[in-house]
Every structure is written in structure tokens, then in C-alpha cells.
Design an enzyme around this catalytic site. Structure first.
Site, PDB file in Angstrom:
ATOM      1  N   GLU A  52       0.870  -1.171   0.000  1.00  0.00           N
ATOM      2  CA  GLU A  52       0.000   0.000   0.000  1.00  0.00           C
ATOM      3  C   GLU A  52       0.911   1.226   0.000  1.00  0.00           C
ATOM      4  OE1 GLU A  52      -2.724   0.307   3.318  1.00  0.00           O
ATOM      5  OE2 GLU A  52      -3.457   2.247   2.588  1.00  0.00           O
ATOM      6  N   ARG A  82       5.093 -12.733   9.720  1.00  0.00           N
ATOM      7  CA  ARG A  82       5.746 -11.470   9.404  1.00  0.00           C
ATOM      8  C   ARG A  82       7.069 -11.388  10.162  1.00  0.00           C
ATOM      9  NH1 ARG A  82       3.641  -6.344   9.797  1.00  0.00           N
ATOM     10  NH2 ARG A  82       1.804  -7.072   8.743  1.00  0.00           N
ATOM     11  N   LYS A 114       4.208   0.944   9.341  1.00  0.00           N
ATOM     12  CA  LYS A 114       4.365   2.192   8.597  1.00  0.00           C
ATOM     13  C   LYS A 114       3.746   3.366   9.340  1.00  0.00           C
ATOM     14  CE  LYS A 114       3.078   0.179   4.784  1.00  0.00           C
ATOM     15  NZ  LYS A 114       2.435  -0.064   3.496  1.00  0.00           N
TER      16      LYS A 114
HETATM   17  P1  ATP Z   1       2.583  -2.063   7.952  1.00  0.00           P
HETATM   18  O1  ATP Z   1       1.683  -2.602   9.009  1.00  0.00           O
HETATM   19  O2  ATP Z   1       4.011  -1.993   8.341  1.00  0.00           O
HETATM   20  O3  ATP Z   1       2.090  -0.815   7.352  1.00  0.00           O
HETATM   21  P2  ATP Z   1       1.388  -3.533   5.905  1.00  0.00           P
HETATM   22  O4  ATP Z   1       1.213  -4.997   5.954  1.00  0.00           O
HETATM   23  O5  ATP Z   1       0.207  -2.682   6.129  1.00  0.00           O
HETATM   24  O6  ATP Z   1       2.580  -3.161   6.848  1.00  0.00           O
HETATM   25  P3  ATP Z   1       1.569  -3.393   3.096  1.00  0.00           P
HETATM   26  O7  ATP Z   1       2.074  -2.287   2.259  1.00  0.00           O
HETATM   27  O8  ATP Z   1       0.126  -3.683   3.081  1.00  0.00           O
HETATM   28  O9  ATP Z   1       2.037  -3.085   4.578  1.00  0.00           O
HETATM   29  O10 ATP Z   1       2.405  -4.702   2.843  1.00  0.00           O
HETATM   30  C1  ATP Z   1       2.813  -5.158   1.577  1.00  0.00           C
HETATM   31  C2  ATP Z   1       3.226  -6.586   1.720  1.00  0.00           C
HETATM   32  O11 ATP Z   1       4.312  -6.705   2.622  1.00  0.00           O
HETATM   33  C3  ATP Z   1       2.098  -7.437   2.269  1.00  0.00           C
HETATM   34  O12 ATP Z   1       2.051  -8.639   1.532  1.00  0.00           O
HETATM   35  C4  ATP Z   1       2.488  -7.666   3.696  1.00  0.00           C
HETATM   36  O13 ATP Z   1       1.976  -8.871   4.175  1.00  0.00           O
HETATM   37  C5  ATP Z   1       4.015  -7.654   3.616  1.00  0.00           C
HETATM   38  N1  ATP Z   1       4.584  -7.260   4.905  1.00  0.00           N
HETATM   39  C6  ATP Z   1       4.348  -6.133   5.593  1.00  0.00           C
HETATM   40  N2  ATP Z   1       5.014  -6.119   6.757  1.00  0.00           N
HETATM   41  C7  ATP Z   1       5.711  -7.272   6.813  1.00  0.00           C
HETATM   42  C8  ATP Z   1       6.596  -7.865   7.759  1.00  0.00           C
HETATM   43  N3  ATP Z   1       6.901  -7.264   8.905  1.00  0.00           N
HETATM   44  N4  ATP Z   1       7.132  -9.073   7.464  1.00  0.00           N
HETATM   45  C9  ATP Z   1       6.838  -9.698   6.315  1.00  0.00           C
HETATM   46  N5  ATP Z   1       6.019  -9.198   5.381  1.00  0.00           N
HETATM   47  C10 ATP Z   1       5.455  -8.004   5.617  1.00  0.00           C
HETATM   48 MG    MG Z   2      -1.486  -2.820   4.929  1.00  0.00          MG
END
Ligand code: ATP
Ligand code: MG
Length: 565
Positions: free
Chosen positions: A40, A267, A277
């Protein structure tokens, strides 16, 4: 080509490779394998994303399959072009190439048409209750929910209202579109989940065209389907969403198409770090750090600026692997991966960061020599450079003690040490100010002991070797020494205490360093080992004649030492 054998290298297969291999064994067409990385664009990528990137793009390389970069841009409130650009830059920098650059927002029309069809089929309805009422009716895991009074609206009324929502003719929060599933479902996510909400917000790509925006669960699986993604890997918090993912797919699926399969992995959690983020954005907003790419940030751009290499990050991702259970990885493993890579590639130079003046009293005042120094003992092709030597040098303050016990292998009065690439010296005297601070150390040198000169004296063994810089040739630089941003292992793990309260007040120390003159030519992002001190790189804040260095990592893990002592 046998895709199953391709992945059978030294490492045992992880559970994701098992899933894919099982599918291939069961007859899945290898040409239909396709993966995606779906960020995102609401912030910069962090090391957790790097794990997901390395996983998905790694599978792409391993199975010779395309990997799409898909921006999951369904929330106009937090998303920006700046983040899109940063994400692309970071993935490229890690060394991966996506097959197609996709945007969930490009599917808004298709998603809308499917939603209209679902309304017509009696699978979706417009709910006109406030969100609080909808939440109250959700029930609990042990108590079923209650049907909305709007659940049995006519198709015509639903279509008319949905159209108005889309055109921005209704207020935000007045209506939502919900899937009609089952308010008594054991999986609470299946209790008539919201598919669309009204937001009178301009989107960074679609502008004001859409006033309705799809929710994650509705948009994500359908985007996978549109792109014909075969395996959609996400993190464990989506396990319960899988059922909904599959329910939505069934509604739009056409026989013969690729049906994406969602599977979940743990994760990455890293000690002494936060990884959301939203919270990283908070650090930027409150100016705790200078920017998203502040070298203390666990963002990919922060790590790059800190001096991490793509190879070290990929190596880290490989080492931690993928698992089905969450755990916390020690940040020292990441640092270890940086050291290991930089040790092979970073040229060695001499720099003094906490200088004290050393005068070699028997070295002629107007003499200088350019001594041969090896650039990298780990790399034969790295060659040699010349380092100037003169009567007045800087050495590290902590490398001298007036009198020292037998365990102190550095300089003290009456003792000998070698100056790296140069001569053996002997401590003779110190000059102090009135407060007792050492201003100068006086020593003598053995003119026959020059390193590499082949004389018997040059081969004499002395216990310590010190780095040094000739004062009159030294290049001055700002050197930024970083420590962990948080003082506790799990700054995110305390429900009652804000992560901000765990900040390490000493995460940045700025010093003036004195570097050998070859460093005057150092360029942005170049990496060096400052001998005996650590790995450093040139920060982009550097200007002509005003170099700035970041310490990437020390040569050893000082935290591990502290924990053991
Ligand atoms: P955050 O909570 O840090 O904003 P998010 O999951 O909302 O992370 P996205 O941009 O939606 O962030 O994530 C893009 C991809 O990266 C998704 O497939 C998500 O599952 C993966 N991802 C995000 N954080 C992690 C992590 N800590 N370890 C492994 N994969 C991750
Ligand atoms: Mg997300």
C-alpha cells in the site's frame, strides 16, 4: 523443465515451496505460476517488506515465473505518489524486477461492475446505518450477530443507492455496501463485511472519478484474480480473511481462469525496532528522525543510506527464511549480514574519530613519506594505495594510557606498538594541560621497522597495532555514529506504554573525524571500512569539501558484549 528439482538446492524447502511443488506435482501448469508483491503506497518500505519482496521475487526467480508489483491503493486518505516512487526505487535497489506495474485503482471500474452484479444476484446490499450500529450488530465470537434492518432492501433500491454513493450524492458514512453472507457465521469476518465506503476524497491516481472506495478484502483477492496471480502470499494476520477471500472469488470466478490461492507466512519482527508504517510515519512527523530515510530507520531507504548493501539484506532474508509461526529476530543478525558482506567489498582506510596528537620526536620535522597500504586483504584485486606519514599524527584517544596493565595492547609509556602500515613506536612522554587532560603524546620510532621493508626490525612482533592519520594531510569530516533507535527489545510489545517512550536518547552522536587524504575523493553512498572502527559510508548530505559519513555497523557487536559482561 523440471521446476521441482530447481528448488532442491542445499537448503531444505520452506513450507511455501512445498505448497507450490505440491501444486505442480498435482498437475498445475508451471507456465501459470505468477506471484505479486502488493504494497500500500502509504509509507516507505521497511525491512519487513524486504522479507516479503525477497520471498515473492525469489519465488519468481526460482520458478521462472512473473512477479507483479501491485500498488494496493484503495485508501486515498493516506496514499501518495511520493510513496509509489520510493517503493519502486527500493525494490529496484534490492535487485528485483517486476513483470508488470499494477494498481488496484486501475480495477475500480471492474470491481464496481462486479459489485453491481452481486447486488443483482442478492449477494450485496446497501446498509444505511451508522458504523457504530453496524459494529454493535456484529456479535461476538460466541454470540451470533444481528441482521441489519436494511438487509432485505430491494435490488432496485440497492442499485439506486449504490449509484448515488458512487457519484458522491450521499454523505460520507451515510451508506456502505455490504456483502450478504451470514450474520451468524463462526468467522466474524464473514458477517456481512463492508465492501465499499463513501469517501469524498481525491485519489492520487483516479482524482475525483470515484467517491466510493473498496475495502481491502474485496479489492485484494479480486486484484489477484484480475492479474491471474496463482499464489498470493500474505502475512499471518490474514489467515482468518482467507475464507472471505475465497467467498468473494467464487462470486466473480469464471471457469477456466486461474484461481489465486492465498497462503500466509509469519511477518518479520525485529528486536529494538518498530515495523509499522503508521508508527514509522509518526517518528518522521514528530521529527524524532530526520526523514523516512534517516539511517536509524528500519526502512529500506534508511538501511541503504546507513550503508547496507542489497546483498546483505537479501542474505538476511534468506537466513531468516519463512515460517508459519511469528517470532522476533535479533537485529544483530541483520548487522552480522552487513558486516559479512562489507568485509568482502569495502576498501580499508584509516580514520581517527576521537583524536589525540602524537608527536614522533625523532622523526625529521620536514619529512613525509607515502607508505604503501593494502586496500582490502579479503580481495586480492583491490590493490594498494599510498598513505602519508609525518612527524605529527592523530591516534585514537582510547588507544593510549599513560600506564597500563599487561592486557592493554595499545600505546602506553615505555611500551611499543606498531602504527599500521608504518613503524614501531615507543611511548615516551605526555604533555598535559592544567586540568590534566592529555594534549600531546610524545614517542620515538624505529626507522628500520617500516612495514613491508623486509628488514629484521620490520618483522619484529609487537603486541598492538594502531591506526593513525597524519595531521597535516588529514581530511576532516562529519561522522554520524548511530545506535539503536529504541532502548528495549520490543518497543511495540507493551500495550500500556507508548512506543515513543522507549526511544534511545543517544541514538545519534555526531563527531568530527580525521581521515587519510585519499578520502577527499569519496563519493556518495561509497562504503569503507575505517580500520578498527567499523564500516562507514558517505552520506548524501556530503558537499564538496564537507564530507559526511554514517557508521553502518561497528566491526563487532558491542551490544552482545554488553549483554554478556
Ligand atoms: P505495515 O503494518 O508496516 O504498514 P502492511 O502490511 O500494512 O505493513 P503493506 O504495504 O500492506 O504493509 O504490505 C505489503 C506486503 O508486505 C504485504 O504482503 C504484507 O503482508 C508484507 N509485509 C508487511 N510487513 C511485513 C513484515 N513485517 N514481514 C513480512 N512481510 C510483511
Ligand atoms: Mg497494509
Amino acid at each position: 523443465m523440471n521446476f521441482i528439482n530447481m528448488s532442491e538446492e542445499k537448503k531444505p524447502l520452506n513450507f511455501i515451496e512445498h505448497i507450490i511443488n505440491e501444486d505442480l506435482k498435482a498437475g498445475y501448469d508451471p507456465a501459470k505460476l505468477k506471484f505479486r508483491f502488493p504494497p500500500e503506497p502509504n509509507g516507505y518500505l521497511h525491512i519487513g517488506h524486504a522479507k516479503s519482496i525477497c520471498l515473492n521475487f525469489g519465488l519468481g526467480e526460482q520458478y521462472n515465473a512473473p512477479v507483479n508489483l501491485r500498488f494496493d491503493d484503495t485508501n486515498p486518505i493516506k496514499e501518495e505518489q511520493e510513496f509509489v516512487d520510493a517503493i519502486k526505487r527500493d525494490i529496484k535497489w534490492l535487485g528485483f524486477e517486476w513483470a508488470e506495474e499494477c494498481y488496484a485503482s486501475d480495477y475500480f471500474q471492474q470491481l464496481y461492475e462486479w459489485a453491481v452484479q452481486m447486488i443483482k444476484d442478492g449477494d450485496a446490499y446497501v446498509d444505511s446505518q451508522p458504523s457504530s450500529a453496524i459494529a454493535e450488530q456484529k456479535g461476538t465470537p460466541t454470540r451470533p450477530g444481528t441482521n441489519s434492518p436494511y438487509r432485505s432492501r430491494s435490488v432496485e433500491e440497492n442499485l439506486m443507492l449504490f449509484e448515488k454513493m458512487k457519484n458522491g450524492e450521499t454523505r460520507e458514512g451515510e451508506h456502505v455496501l455490504r456483502a450478504k453472507i451470514d450474520m451468524a457465521h463462526t468467522n466474524m469476518l464473514m458477517r456481512d463485511p463492508v465492501m465499499y465506503r463513501v469517501l469524498h476524497k481525491s485519489h492520487h491516481r483516479t482524482g475525483n472519478k470515484w467517491m466510493i472506495y473498496p475495502m481491502y478484502d474485496w479489492a485484494h483477492g479480486e486484484s489477484d484474480y484480475i492479474e491471474a496471480v496463482s499464489h498470493s502470499f500474505c502475512t499471518l494476520e490474514f489467515v482468518m480473511h482467507r475464507e472471505l477471500y475465497e467467498w468473494f472469488l467464487e462470486k466473480v470466478y469464471t471457469q477456466g481462469d486461474v484461481k489465486p490461492k492465498q497462503r500466509e507466512f509469519a511477518r518479520l519482527n525485529l528486536s529494538y525496532t518498530i515495523m509499522s508504517k503508521r508508527k514509522l510515519a509518526e517518528l518522521v512527523r514528530q521529527k524524532v528522525v530526520s526523514s523516512w530515510d534517516d539511517p536509524r530507520m528500519p526502512t529500506i531507504s534508511g538501511l541503504r543510506r546507513r550503508g547496507y548493501t542489497p546483498a546483505s539484506i537479501r542474505r538476511f532474508a534468506e537466513t531468516i527464511g519463512v515460517a508459519k509461526r511469528e517470532n522476533i529476530i535479533d537485529v544483530s543478525l541483520l548487522e552480522f549480514c552487513a558486516r559479512e558482506d562489507l568485509n568482502k567489498t569495502a576498501p580499508r582506510v584509516m580514520a581517527v574519530l576521537d583524536p589525540v596528537k602524537l608527536v614522533i620526536t625523532n622523526y625529521p620535522e620536514d619529512q613525509e613519506e607515502w607508505l604503501e597500504a593494502e586496500n582490502n586483504p579479503e580481495d586480492d584485486s583491490a590493490g594498494f594505495r599510498k598513505v602519508p606519514f609525518s612527524r605529527e599524527l592523530y591516534i585514537e584517544r582510547e588507544d593510549f594510557k599513560e600506564s597500563a596493565n599487561r592486557k592493554f595492547f595499545r600505546l602506553s609509556l615505555g611500551k611499543e606498538v606498531r602504527l599500521k602500515n608504518a613503524y614501531i613506536i615507543k611511548g615516551e612522554d605526555v604533555v598535559k594541560d592544567e586540568a590534566g587532560n592529555i594534549l600531546e603524546i610524545h614517542c620515538t620510532y624505529d626507522p628500520n621497522s617500516r612495514s613491508g621493508s623486509g628488514t629484521p626490525e620490520s618483522q619484529r612482533k609487537v603486541k598492538g597495532t594502531l591506526h593513525w592519520v597524519s595531521i597535516k594531510h588529514a581530511v576532516e569530516a562529519e561522522v554520524r555514529l548511530y545506535d539503536r533507535l529504541f532502548e528495549v527489545e520490543a518497543p511495540d510489545g507493551d500495550k500500556d506504554q507508548d512506543f515513543m517512550s522507549f526511544l534511545n536518547p543517544n541514538s545519534l552522536e555526531v563527531v568530527r573525524g580525521y581521515l587519510e587524504p585519499s578520502m577527499a575523493e569519496a563519493k556518495e553512498f561509497e562504503q569503507y571500512q575505517f580500520q578498527r572502527l567499523g564500516y562507514f559510508n558517505v552520506d548524501p548530505d556530503s558537499k564538496e569539501g564537507a564530507l559526511v559519513f554514517n557508521r553502518t555497523v561497528t566491526l563487532r557487536d558491542s551490544w552482545a558484549k554488553m549483554a554478556n559482561s
